[in-house]
Enzyme design. Sequence first.
Site, PDB file in Angstrom:
ATOM      1  N   ALA A  67       0.855  -1.179   0.000  1.00 59.60           N
ATOM      2  CA  ALA A  67       0.000   0.000   0.000  1.00 59.60           C
ATOM      3  C   ALA A  67       0.897   1.236   0.000  1.00 59.60           C
ATOM      4  O   ALA A  67       2.058   1.176   0.419  1.00 59.60           O
ATOM      5  CB  ALA A  67      -0.894  -0.010   1.227  1.00 59.60           C
ATOM      6  N   GLY A 110       0.621  -5.111   0.946  1.00 61.68           N
ATOM      7  CA  GLY A 110      -0.621  -5.198   0.163  1.00 61.68           C
ATOM      8  C   GLY A 110      -0.387  -5.826  -1.214  1.00 61.68           C
ATOM      9  O   GLY A 110      -1.304  -6.407  -1.793  1.00 61.68           O
ATOM     10  N   GLU A 113      -0.571  -9.405  -0.556  1.00 58.55           N
ATOM     11  CA  GLU A 113      -1.982  -9.703  -0.243  1.00 58.55           C
ATOM     12  C   GLU A 113      -2.848  -9.690  -1.507  1.00 58.55           C
ATOM     13  O   GLU A 113      -3.774 -10.489  -1.649  1.00 58.55           O
ATOM     14  CB  GLU A 113      -2.503  -8.706   0.799  1.00 58.55           C
ATOM     15  CG  GLU A 113      -1.830  -8.920   2.145  1.00 58.55           C
ATOM     16  CD  GLU A 113      -2.143  -7.840   3.172  1.00 58.55           C
ATOM     17  OE1 GLU A 113      -2.482  -8.193   4.304  1.00 58.55           O
ATOM     18  OE2 GLU A 113      -2.032  -6.646   2.847  1.00 58.55           O
ATOM     19  N   GLU A 133       5.118  -5.095   6.859  1.00 60.81           N
ATOM     20  CA  GLU A 133       4.411  -4.030   7.585  1.00 60.81           C
ATOM     21  C   GLU A 133       4.994  -3.814   8.978  1.00 60.81           C
ATOM     22  O   GLU A 133       4.968  -2.709   9.523  1.00 60.81           O
ATOM     23  CB  GLU A 133       2.919  -4.361   7.707  1.00 60.81           C
ATOM     24  CG  GLU A 133       2.146  -4.322   6.389  1.00 60.81           C
ATOM     25  CD  GLU A 133       2.120  -5.642   5.633  1.00 60.81           C
ATOM     26  OE1 GLU A 133       2.991  -6.507   5.892  1.00 60.81           O
ATOM     27  OE2 GLU A 133       1.234  -5.811   4.783  1.00 60.81           O
TER      28      GLU A 133
HETATM   29  N1  DAK Z   1       4.559   3.176  -0.642  1.00 65.04           N
HETATM   30  C1  DAK Z   1       4.940   4.364  -1.197  1.00 65.04           C
HETATM   31  N2  DAK Z   1       6.078   4.496  -1.930  1.00 65.04           N
HETATM   32  C2  DAK Z   1       6.867   3.410  -2.074  1.00 65.04           C
HETATM   33  C3  DAK Z   1       6.522   2.153  -1.515  1.00 65.04           C
HETATM   34  C4  DAK Z   1       5.310   2.061  -0.771  1.00 65.04           C
HETATM   35  N3  DAK Z   1       4.870   0.921  -0.247  1.00 65.04           N
HETATM   36  N4  DAK Z   1       7.507   1.270  -1.829  1.00 65.04           N
HETATM   37  C5  DAK Z   1       8.410   1.948  -2.558  1.00 65.04           C
HETATM   38  N5  DAK Z   1       8.020   3.239  -2.721  1.00 65.04           N
HETATM   39  C6  DAK Z   1       8.713   4.311  -3.454  1.00 65.04           C
HETATM   40  C7  DAK Z   1       9.934   4.796  -2.666  1.00 65.04           C
HETATM   41  O1  DAK Z   1       9.552   5.736  -1.690  1.00 65.04           O
HETATM   42  C8  DAK Z   1      10.776   5.395  -3.783  1.00 65.04           C
HETATM   43  O2  DAK Z   1      10.219   6.655  -4.096  1.00 65.04           O
HETATM   44  P1  DAK Z   1      11.202   7.952  -4.307  1.00 65.04           P
HETATM   45  O3  DAK Z   1      12.011   8.052  -3.071  1.00 65.04           O
HETATM   46  O4  DAK Z   1      12.032   7.578  -5.516  1.00 65.04           O
HETATM   47  O5  DAK Z   1      10.254   9.099  -4.543  1.00 65.04           O
HETATM   48  C9  DAK Z   1      10.501   4.469  -4.960  1.00 65.04           C
HETATM   49  O6  DAK Z   1       9.275   3.801  -4.653  1.00 65.04           O
HETATM   50  C10 DAK Z   1      11.575   3.421  -5.136  1.00 65.04           C
HETATM   51  O7  DAK Z   1      11.770   2.753  -3.914  1.00 65.04           O
HETATM   52  P2  DAK Z   1      13.197   2.598  -3.197  1.00 65.04           P
HETATM   53  O8  DAK Z   1      14.102   3.714  -3.565  1.00 65.04           O
HETATM   54  O9  DAK Z   1      12.943   2.356  -1.752  1.00 65.04           O
HETATM   55  O10 DAK Z   1      13.727   1.272  -3.910  1.00 65.04           O
HETATM   56  P3  DAK Z   1      14.718   0.173  -3.316  1.00 65.04           P
HETATM   57  O11 DAK Z   1      15.027  -0.754  -4.448  1.00 65.04           O
HETATM   58  O12 DAK Z   1      15.860   0.808  -2.580  1.00 65.04           O
HETATM   59  O13 DAK Z   1      13.852  -0.623  -2.222  1.00 65.04           O
HETATM   60  C11 DAK Z   1      11.889  -1.762  -1.390  1.00 65.04           C
HETATM   61  C12 DAK Z   1      12.747  -1.358  -2.621  1.00 65.04           C
HETATM   62  C13 DAK Z   1      10.641  -2.432  -1.951  1.00 65.04           C
HETATM   63  C14 DAK Z   1      12.635  -2.761  -0.532  1.00 65.04           C
HETATM   64  C15 DAK Z   1      11.548  -0.496  -0.586  1.00 65.04           C
HETATM   65  O14 DAK Z   1      11.033   0.487  -1.456  1.00 65.04           O
HETATM   66  C16 DAK Z   1      10.528  -0.761   0.494  1.00 65.04           C
HETATM   67  O15 DAK Z   1      10.865  -1.300   1.540  1.00 65.04           O
HETATM   68  N6  DAK Z   1       9.276  -0.376   0.254  1.00 65.04           N
HETATM   69  C17 DAK Z   1       8.224  -0.466   1.233  1.00 65.04           C
HETATM   70  C18 DAK Z   1       7.754  -1.886   1.399  1.00 65.04           C
HETATM   71  C19 DAK Z   1       6.671  -2.000   2.448  1.00 65.04           C
HETATM   72  O16 DAK Z   1       6.919  -1.684   3.619  1.00 65.04           O
HETATM   73  N7  DAK Z   1       5.497  -2.427   2.065  1.00 65.04           N
HETATM   74  C20 DAK Z   1       4.384  -2.591   2.970  1.00 65.04           C
HETATM   75  C21 DAK Z   1       3.583  -1.293   3.019  1.00 65.04           C
HETATM   76  S1  DAK Z   1       2.210  -1.380   4.122  1.00 65.04           S
HETATM   77  C22 DAK Z   1      -5.473  -2.519   3.767  1.00 65.04           C
HETATM   78  C23 DAK Z   1      -4.992  -2.931   2.545  1.00 65.04           C
HETATM   79  C24 DAK Z   1      -3.610  -3.048   2.354  1.00 65.04           C
HETATM   80  C25 DAK Z   1      -2.728  -2.708   3.362  1.00 65.04           C
HETATM   81  C26 DAK Z   1      -3.234  -2.323   4.570  1.00 65.04           C
HETATM   82  C27 DAK Z   1      -4.608  -2.222   4.776  1.00 65.04           C
HETATM   83  N8  DAK Z   1      -6.896  -2.442   3.984  1.00 65.04           N
HETATM   84  C28 DAK Z   1      -7.816  -3.005   3.008  1.00 65.04           C
HETATM   85  C29 DAK Z   1      -7.377  -1.802   5.125  1.00 65.04           C
HETATM   86  C30 DAK Z   1      -1.317  -2.823   3.066  1.00 65.04           C
HETATM   87  C31 DAK Z   1      -0.351  -2.210   3.790  1.00 65.04           C
HETATM   88  C32 DAK Z   1       1.025  -2.208   3.259  1.00 65.04           C
HETATM   89  O17 DAK Z   1       1.309  -2.753   2.209  1.00 65.04           O
END
Ligand code: DAK
Length: 259
Positions: A67, A110, A113, A133
Amino acid sequence: MAFEYILTDAQVAPYVALIRLNRPKELNALNLQLMGEIRDALKAFDEDPAVRAIVITGNERAFAAGADIKQMAGKSAIDMLQIDQFSTWDAIRKTRKPIIAAVSGFALGGGCELCMLCDMIVASETAQFGQPEINIGVMPGAGGTQRLTRAVGKALAMEMVLSGRFISAEEARAAGLINKVVPVELYLDEAVKLASRVAEKSPIAVQLAKESVLKAFDMPLQEALYFERKNFYMLFATEDQKEGMEAFIEKRKAEFKGR
Ligand code: DAK
């Protein structure tokens, strides 16, 4: 259909439609609009008799990195409740036609998921699945603690959800999370091929079979067996059942019409 964050193709192969997540700079982070677009495209394909199976994909680097954290960061619990993302996710879950995820690169949070809402998953060797998360102070909210646990069992699900460790495509396949791992240049073709095999079958039988398999997760065994039985009987009301069985007896290929 005009969308900002996805690309669609109603006929990527005969009877197979494609949805491509298209926010590459943000690794296909699932903002609310993107999720709404996936919901709307799936609904349109679900209603289109020329579509019998749907493939969802991202790009080589990311299926979806979760997400959109930037969109969620400032929200309160009441904001989250009122946004009611679950109605979108529930609508996606209710798609009657089979959905195959073609995954390369990151399928996180997400994104993982969303894959698990699909019926089958074909991945490239570079795919990574994870529920990170916990690293940002929350936990999975769209089925990650439940569908992942049912797919891979308690030990690995706990490890992924509590430690945030990503697993490789091969580990995901060995654990039963995904169907197939192929070289990166083939993952989309393989997913479309699998969708095409499904699309050759009777679409009514496919729909009722999908519905019945999913009941294995919702119902106690005995009730689910009754549910299965009713769907099995119902298929004897279709022309496709007559055609399928006659074609077998006459040693020819069945021509299913979806009636
Ligand atoms: N959200 C927003 N931006 C993201 C992102 C994300 N999840 N993942 C990556 N980006 C963006 C980064 O901020 C970066 O943007 P800029 O800085 O260039 O503007 C760009 O994508 C490239 O990412 P990185 O520079 O970080 O790239 P790397 O290769 O160094 O790293 C990475 C890749 C995937 C390991 C890293 O980006 C990362 O850790 N990303 C976050 C992963 C994460 O934590 N995902 C879980 C998010 S929470 C619900 C439904 C769904 C959900 C909840 C509730 N309901 C129905 C209620 C879901 C929640 C989640 O998914």
